[in-house]
Design a protein around this motif. Structure first.
Motif, PDB file in Angstrom:
ATOM      1  N   HIS A  98       1.154  -1.465   0.341  1.00 60.46           N
ATOM      2  CA  HIS A  98       0.205   0.172   0.275  1.00 60.46           C
ATOM      3  C   HIS A  98       1.154   1.395  -0.329  1.00 60.46           C
ATOM      4  CE1 HIS A  98      -3.237   2.873   0.802  1.00 60.46           C
ATOM      5  NE2 HIS A  98      -2.409   2.692   1.898  1.00 60.46           N
ATOM      6  N   ASN A  99       1.772   1.472   0.371  1.00 60.99           N
ATOM      7  CA  ASN A  99       2.903   2.512   1.191  1.00 60.99           C
ATOM      8  C   ASN A  99       4.008   1.914   0.973  1.00 60.99           C
ATOM      9  OD1 ASN A  99       3.836   5.409   0.924  1.00 60.99           O
ATOM     10  ND2 ASN A  99       2.878   4.966   3.354  1.00 60.99           N
TER      11      ASN A  99
ATOM     12  N   VAL B  66       7.770   2.324   1.094  1.00 64.16           N
ATOM     13  CA  VAL B  66       9.061   3.636   1.704  1.00 64.16           C
ATOM     14  C   VAL B  66      10.107   3.000   2.626  1.00 64.16           C
ATOM     15  CG1 VAL B  66       6.488   4.893   2.258  1.00 64.16           C
ATOM     16  CG2 VAL B  66       7.398   3.509   3.979  1.00 64.16           C
TER      17      VAL B  66
ATOM     18  N   TYR C 211       5.538   2.600   9.986  1.00 66.43           N
ATOM     19  CA  TYR C 211       4.208   2.312   9.301  1.00 66.43           C
ATOM     20  C   TYR C 211       3.659   2.518  11.499  1.00 66.43           C
ATOM     21  CZ  TYR C 211       5.125   0.422   5.056  1.00 66.43           C
ATOM     22  OH  TYR C 211       5.870  -0.020   4.095  1.00 66.43           O
TER      23      TYR C 211
ATOM     24  N   SER D 172       3.175   6.681  11.467  1.00 60.97           N
ATOM     25  CA  SER D 172       1.848   6.589  10.684  1.00 60.97           C
ATOM     26  C   SER D 172       0.804   6.177  11.364  1.00 60.97           C
ATOM     27  CB  SER D 172       1.779   6.364   9.518  1.00 60.97           C
ATOM     28  OG  SER D 172       3.549   6.705   8.835  1.00 60.97           O
TER      29      SER D 172
END
Length: 465
Positions: free
Chosen positions: A68-69, A71, A78, A81
């Motif tokens: 999904h992300n 990085v 995560y 976040s």
């Protein structure tokens, strides 16, 4: 090709799969498995199956977030976040701490292995040479790093496959067993005190060693920022690697305990040497030494990479010194590599000053750090799901299976492992060290990191790519 952070996307699916295999298959299998067998007997197979299922859920949770992300900083990012900056800070630094601790154990292991051939050479000289070699290698492009990891891991996997095939040959054809009169077969799994000879407590005690053996597999998430095609590569690696690692561990130990009565395993050194000795291979110890040296080098290489990329991602969030975010012309965060090299030089000093028994504690401390990181991955995935609408969840390309029951069971398992560390005397010190470490990180966050970052919308904005 570079991503928006300045890192190069040079890791292929082949690199990532073998990096995870290389990180999770090492001394935990080659030597540590013997102590797990002595704790639980043949029931250790259940421990590996249960822990393997929990680890698979950790990897699927990490995969859902990474696809999904994708990085740099991975699960540290995560956790920041979805659980808050404090959780991300503690998780990222705990992972770096884990890599340093495991690296110190591995560089010492390398010195011991080299002493097999060169007993007259002081161990610290080998450790120093290896630290400089791997430090230099990690300053090259990430593709060079990935290639070395691929070949080192391939050697380890080849040795495991050879041992499994050799063991099956001994079981089916009786190679090398006739001279000793030993009876082989699956009946050895229950004929020496039963399948669970030390009771449920023995099975539970073995979890501390078993979980340590799986540690390192989470490096798949760290590679997200440098994978060539993370949307395609990461799901393939995550689905394939945990199953393969589980098969390697379970099959290897099944063959071992079918050939030798479990009380004998590890009594004559490594279980691998026992297998090759049974086949009449006189150079069994030399062959194993080559394999375990490759395992140690591979693990240290991954330790430097994993801790470096984690600290790089944290620096971009303002949770580590800004210098850690500097990238070389090869797309490598060179400052983190240098710092990891200096940290591993402590291993040179340790090998010069202190006795070897300190590394039993080191292994337990690494287990604490590993389980903490896995727990934060699972909780961060729950936090991500709670922050998303039903449509956003439906649009996820790589969803956790059996949501929410399976992640909840995995979270309960991680808390259970903390209880295991605290219950048994041999690992209580590790739990204490881990608790003190977490408290120190919390204090550091509130004293230095939070005041510095208050009112700053994004530390990334202040950093040049």
């Amino acid at each position: 090709m570079k991503d928006q952070t300045g890192l190069q996307r040079g890791l292929s699916a082949r690199h990532i799969r073998f990096m995870a295999l290389g990180s999770a298959i090492g001394t935990g299998l080659f030597y540590g498995s013997a102590s797990a067998i002595q704790m639980a007997g043949p029931a250790v197979l259940l421990a590996y199956l249960i822990a393997g299922a929990a680890v698979y859920m950790v990897m699927r949770a990490l995969g859902e977030m990474a696809v999904h992300n994708p990085v740099s900083g991975s699960f540290g990012h995560y956790a920041s976040s979805y659980l808050g900056p404090l959780a991300g800070f503690v998780t990222g630094w705990t992972y770096a701490f884990e890599m340093i601790i495991v690296g110190l154990a591995d560089v010492t292991a390398f010195g011991i292995y080299m002493g097999f051939w060169f007993p007259e050479v002081p161990r610290w000289i080998w450790v120093l040479s290896l630290v400089f070699f791997l430090g230099g290698l990690n300053l090259c492009s990430v593709k060079v790093f990935g290639e070395l990891e691929f070949w080192l891991s391939l050697l380890k996997v080849g040795a495991i496959v050879a041992m499994i095939l050799a063991g099956l040959g001994i079981m089916v054809y009786g190679f090398g067993i006739a001279d000793t009169g030993a009876a082989t077969g699956i009946h050895n799994l229950w004929e020496h005190g039963g399948f669970m000879p030390n009771g449920i407590s023995g099975l539970i005690a073995s979890f501390a060693v078993v979980v340590f053996a799986f540690g390192g597999i989470e490096i798949i998430g760290i590679t997200a920022g440098e994978a060539k095609d993370p949307q395609r590569v990461l799901p393939k690696a995550i689905n394939a690697v945990p199953v393969r690692i589980l098969l390697f561990y379970v099959l290897t130990l099944f063959v071992l305990m079918a050939i030798f009565p479990w009380p004998q395993i590890g009594s004559k050194g490594s279980p691998f040497v026992q297998i090759f000795d049974s086949l009449g291979i006189s150079s069994a110890a030399t062959i194993l030494n080559i394999v375990v040296i490759s395992a140690a080098v591979s693990a240290i290489n991954s330790d430097i990479f994993g801790a470096g990329r984690m600290l790089y991602g944290m620096a971009r969030q303002g949770q580590a010194p800004a210098g850690f975010a500097k990238v070389s012309r090869h797309g490598v965060p060179w400052m983190t590599v240098v710092v990891m090299g200096v940290a591993l030089l402590i291993g040179v000093l340790l090998n010069y000053l202190i006795p070897e028994n300190v590394f039993l504690l080191i292994a337990s401390i690494a287990t604490f750090a590993t389980v903490w990181v896995w727990l934060m991955i699972l909780l961060a995935q729950v936090g991500m799901r709670r922050s998303m609408s039903a449509d956003e969840v439906a649009a996820l390309k790589f969803q956790v299976p059996l949501w929410p029951a399976a992640p909840a069971a995995a979270i309960a398992f991680m808390l259970f492992i903390f209880g295991v560390l605290g219950y048994f005397p041999d690992t209580q010190a590790a739990l204490g060290v881990g608790a003190v470490w977490i408290l120190l990180l919390v204090a550091a966050y509130w004293l230095w990191v939070r005041p510095k970052n208050q009112g700053v919308p994004s530390a990334v904005a202040n950093l040049a790519d």
